[in-house]
Write a protein that holds these residues in place. Structure first.
Motif: not given
Length: 639
Positions: A557-580
């Motif tokens: 998904v190079p387009e996601v890396a190019d067009q977003s202002v920040a890109m994170l990879a996760s490998f199993g996490s809650s939405s609360e973890a994402f917001l933290d």
């Protein structure tokens, strides 16, 4: 050492490890004299003061052929309503628990379903154990489990954490490169397993993810063989303990000799994915993790369904393959433990309403009886996911397989039960289970690991963390519940153009497959469709967008890396973890456990068995940034 003692050692069925060695390999009678119990009213195998090997031999000689055959099957165990014994289901091709215990003499079971009430699960385990003790010989059950501490919901690979502490997938543990954390996770998982009666782990999965399209990558430690070897060593130590015994959980290392090099990335659960291929002549590279598992004392091994293509080995499924199980695993690598097959090699069945033929790849033409014989001749000890002990009885009665061959496997299986202490203390304390499973401390450590394992791939203009945004900030969101942001006093809007930021939690691309079972496997293309790319591009063009992508396998998904202002990879996490992570309450520490390829075309041009060989990957193994205020304006250098 005396010549007599040397002779005894040479004849011993097992290596010296604190247990007796008075029974010669293959003998029906003990070397010196038959073991007797100090309690004359009880059989010797129930006397805990006797040596394990003597207890095994005493029990083995008391068993009928039918009782021996039952030990060689590892069945699925379902809980009935309100914690009762399962009455079975003709429609689902499932025998009742009473029938499996009382008529088929099966005592090894894989627990199915999420555990949401630890006390009830412990009580259910005790109920099954009590029923087993009411059989003629009272052989206790060994209860096993697929992984259940993560976010997996595919019944073919594991279960959701439920009441257990919830951690990132093993890919997330690999992203942290922390051997100590992996062992601590495994120790905590062991305590929670023991509390509800789980005594065998149908993991770790140590396949190398050299074919990025494969649907089973989420359960691995990634693409690097040395990292995998180091982490699985800690994992097995954590589950089994420093010394294997009554407080251990036996591990089943899988899938020998490495399931990563799947032809075209398809999976061998299915007829179109039966081939494992080695165009780079890299077969031995995939053995590195299994050599490490043998060295650390892995108790059990599971071959995969696949058949090897383009190797020196016969192109039949690994559990049917004597060259793989006996010659390679046992003789060359020196593995002496239990070999249990993957599920469903003999019998056609239905899973989640979908017809699933037996995974007898390369020997489809054989009858069920012939398949069972072939698996035994290959050197396997136990049939996974089957309830067909009558086939073993028939093979012996017809002289196809000797009873001594059956005894060799049953000895190993019984010995495991004795060493685990199941004959002496088979029950658990339900009240203790309620206190232990998912306790605050275990839960906190799992939650911390979820946050730490986040991997920051891009961070343009130091967008993250959003520490200084006020409550008036407006967010457009996808992939999680708006109330989580609203509880933090932020405003959620319905349109990207009305927002100050967009927060997207996206699943990695895959092509949906049909079927109740097959649909759980994320396979096919690693790229988003043209329609989905266009939809996302509209969002990126209207508002600064932060993307969290759950990478259960590598994504192109190079387009996601190019067009977003920040890109994170996760490998199993809650939405609360994402917001933290987004708001700087916690910081990402992860490094990619595999390369992220640039395109499907690059993957198709690579070799399934060779690591790190896709052309010009977008991000390489080990890539991962840190927040600028922690490591300077340019972020931390990757390793």
């Amino acid at each position: 050492m005396s010549s007599r003692l040397l002779a005894l050692l040479a004849l011993s069925a097992w290596p010296l490890n604190g247990f007796c060695f008075s029974t010669p390999r293959g003998s029906k009678q003990p070397f010196l004299s038959y073991a007797t119990s100090n309690n004359s009213s009880a059989p010797a195998y129930k006397d805990s003061s006797l040596c394990v090997n003597d207890r095994v031999e005493d029990l083995l000689q008391r068993m009928t052929l039918e009782e021996k055959a039952g030990q060689m099957f590892h069945a699925m165990l379902f809980m009935g309503p309100n914690g009762t014994l399962d009455e079975g289901s003709e429609a689902a091709f499932r025998n009742s628990t009473n029938f499996m215990l009382g008529d088929q003499f099966i005592t090894h079971f894989n627990l199915v379903g999420d555990i949401t009430d630890a006390k009830q699960s412990a009580e259910f385990y005790n109920l099954v154990q009590q029923r087993a003790l009411e059989t003629r010989l009272g052989i206790p059950i060994t209860l096993s489990s697929d992984p259940r501490h993560h976010f997996t919901e595919n019944i073919g690979t594991g279960f959701n954490a439920g009441r257990f502490s919830q951690w990132p997938e093993t890919l997330g543990l690999a992203a942290l490169r922390d051997v100590g954390l992996v062992q601590r996770f495994a120790e905590i998982a062991r305590e929670e397993y023991l509390a509800v009666g789980l005594r065998a782990a149908l993991h770790p999965q140590v396949d190398l993810s050299t074919e990025p399209r494969w649907a089973r990558i989420s359960g691995t430690f990634g693409e690097d063989s040395n990292l995998t070897a180091a982490l699985l060593t800690a994992y097995i130590k954590g589950f089994q303990g420093e010394k294997f015994g009554s407080t251990s959980v036996s591990t089943v290392t899988k899938h020998f000799p490495g399931g990563g090099p799947m032809e075209n990335g398809e999976d061998s659960h299915f007829t179109y994915g039966k081939n494992e291929t080695y165009p780079g002549n890299n077969f031995n590279h995939h053995l590195i993790p299994f050599k490490a598992a043998v060295a650390v004392g892995a108790r059990q091994m599971m071959p995969y369904y696949s058949r090897p293509i383009g190797t020196q080995y016969e192109p039949v499924g690994f559990s049917f393959n004597k060259e793989i199980v006996t010659d390679l695993l046992r003789n060359e690598l020196g593995f002496e433990g239990v070999v249990v097959t993957d599920w469903g090699l003999i019998t056609d069945t239905y899973i989640a309403g979908q017809y699933m033929p037996a995974r007898a790849w390369g020997v489809e033409h054989l009858s069920e009886l012939e398949r069972a014989a072939r698996i035994l001749e290959a050197g396997c000890d136990q049939f996974g996911g089957e309830t067909r002990p009558e086939l073993i009885v028939q093979l012996v009665n017809e002289g196809v397989i000797s009873e001594e061959r059956i005894n060799a496997s049953v000895r190993k299986l019984l010995r495991e039960k004795f060493i685990l202490g199941l004959f002496d203390n088979p029950f658990v304390d339900p009240d203790a289970a309620a206190r232990i499973v998912g306790n605050d401390y275990f839960t906190r450590l799992g939650n911390e690991a979820q946050r730490r394992s986040y991997t920051l791939l891009t961070n343009k203009n130091e967008t993250l963390p959003l520490r200084n945004v006020g409550s008036e900030t407006k967010f457009y969101i996808e992939g999680f519940n708006a109330t989580l942001l609203q509880n933090r006093t932020y405003t959620v809007v319905d349109k990207p153009e009305d927002a100050d930021y967009a927060l997207l939690r996206l699943a990695a691309p895959y092509e949906p497959r049909p079927g109740g079972f097959e649909s759980g496997f994320h396979a096919g293309s690693l790229e988003f469709s043209a329609e989905e790319r266009a939809r996302q591009e509209t969002i990126y063009s209207k508002v600064p967008t932060i993307v969290d992508m759950m990478l259960d396998r590598p994504a192109a998904v190079p387009e996601v890396a190019d067009q977003s202002v920040a890109m994170l990879a996760s490998f199993g996490s809650s939405s609360e973890a994402f917001l933290d992570i987004i708001f700087g309450v916690a910081e990402p520490e992860g490094k990619l456990p595999y390369d992220l390829p640039r395109s499907n075309a690059a993957v198709e041009a690579s070799k399934e068995d060779v690591p790190f060989d896709t052309k010009d990957p977008v991000f390489k193994f080990g890539h991962g940034l840190a927040y600028a205020d922690r490591c300077g304006k340019t972020g931390c250098k990757t390793k």
